[in-house]
Design a protein around this motif. Structure first.
Motif, PDB file in Angstrom:
ATOM      1  N   ASP A  13      -5.731 -12.990  -4.167  1.00 48.33           N
ATOM      2  CA  ASP A  13      -6.276 -13.985  -3.251  1.00 48.33           C
ATOM      3  C   ASP A  13      -5.962 -15.376  -3.793  1.00 48.33           C
ATOM      4  O   ASP A  13      -6.285 -15.693  -4.940  1.00 48.33           O
ATOM      5  CB  ASP A  13      -7.785 -13.802  -3.094  1.00 48.33           C
ATOM      6  N   SER A  57      -9.699 -17.303  -4.354  1.00 47.04           N
ATOM      7  CA  SER A  57     -10.680 -16.756  -5.302  1.00 47.04           C
ATOM      8  C   SER A  57     -10.064 -16.143  -6.554  1.00 47.04           C
ATOM      9  O   SER A  57     -10.745 -15.978  -7.552  1.00 47.04           O
ATOM     10  CB  SER A  57     -11.534 -15.690  -4.607  1.00 47.04           C
ATOM     11  N   GLU A  97      -9.121 -13.048  -6.663  1.00 46.33           N
ATOM     12  CA  GLU A  97      -9.405 -11.610  -6.617  1.00 46.33           C
ATOM     13  C   GLU A  97      -8.103 -10.831  -6.460  1.00 46.33           C
ATOM     14  O   GLU A  97      -7.262 -11.162  -5.632  1.00 46.33           O
ATOM     15  CB  GLU A  97     -10.337 -11.287  -5.446  1.00 46.33           C
ATOM     16  N   LYS A  98      -7.963  -9.769  -7.258  1.00 53.49           N
ATOM     17  CA  LYS A  98      -6.783  -8.912  -7.146  1.00 53.49           C
ATOM     18  C   LYS A  98      -7.047  -7.883  -6.042  1.00 53.49           C
ATOM     19  O   LYS A  98      -8.012  -7.129  -6.100  1.00 53.49           O
ATOM     20  CB  LYS A  98      -6.489  -8.204  -8.468  1.00 53.49           C
ATOM     21  N   TYR A  99      -6.155  -7.860  -5.049  1.00 55.77           N
ATOM     22  CA  TYR A  99      -6.275  -6.911  -3.946  1.00 55.77           C
ATOM     23  C   TYR A  99      -5.548  -5.603  -4.224  1.00 55.77           C
ATOM     24  O   TYR A  99      -5.902  -4.576  -3.683  1.00 55.77           O
ATOM     25  CB  TYR A  99      -5.718  -7.506  -2.663  1.00 55.77           C
TER      26      TYR A  99
END
Length: 177
Positions: A111, A114, A116-118
């Motif tokens: 992301d 943020s 964040e690892k998707y």
């Protein structure tokens, strides 16, 4: 992630004529890119690459007709049907900023806001001529991301921040689970 020296650029799908010419399906953006190369490579059984000098090449519709110095008969050419051909990255006349599919497969999809690892990029498909990223989700399953600037904000190929930085819309990760 190190950039690969040899990149898939075409596959021999059939022969053409009786003098050893191969019909190559081009994996390049344009078949003309493949037709301009004077050297192509094939993988050896030991995992290395063998140079195949191109004698002549031309574009026929979306295919490339290619004659090699080492292939002079129809019988020789038949043995290469189904063979993947590779280009040396150094032989391609492209900008340094160009991104190849081979360079991004396996990268983390992150992301852009943020962090964040998707998941990781597993495959790139091109339905309708547009690239779509298939991502192995960290939660299990897969999801797809259209490879357009609205979603893909940045691609970093090297260093600690290597990854594909994206901004997703709500629900996109649930589409293909």
């Amino acid at each position: 992630m190190a950039k690969q020296k040899y990149l898939e650029c075409g596959k021999a799908v059939s022969t053409h004529g009786v003098r050893g010419t191969l019909r190559l399906e081009s994996y390049c953006d344009e078949p003309e890119v493949l037709a301009k190369l004077r050297r192509l490579y094939i993988k050896t059984p030991a995992g290395g690459f063998e140079c195949m000098k191109v004698r002549a090449a031309s574009v026929q519709k979306s295919m490339v007709l290619c004659t090699f110095e080492a292939i002079t008969t129809l019988e020789d050419a038949i043995r290469y049907k189904g063979t993947m051909f590779y280009a040396d990255r150094a032989d391609l006349k492209i900008p340094d900023t160009a991104v190849f599919i081979a360079d991004i497969l396996g990268l983390n999809v992150i992301d852009a806001v943020s962090g964040e690892k998707y998941g990781t990029l597993a495959e790139v498909i091109t339905p309708g001529g547009r690239e779509v990223y298939i991502v192995n989700d960290v939660r299990g399953g897969t999801f797809m991301i259209p490879a357009v600037p609205e979603f893909v904000k940045n691609i970093e190929l090297e260093g600690d921040g290597a990854g594909i930085y994206v901004e997703l819309i709500e629900g996109i990760r649930e589409v293909a689970e």
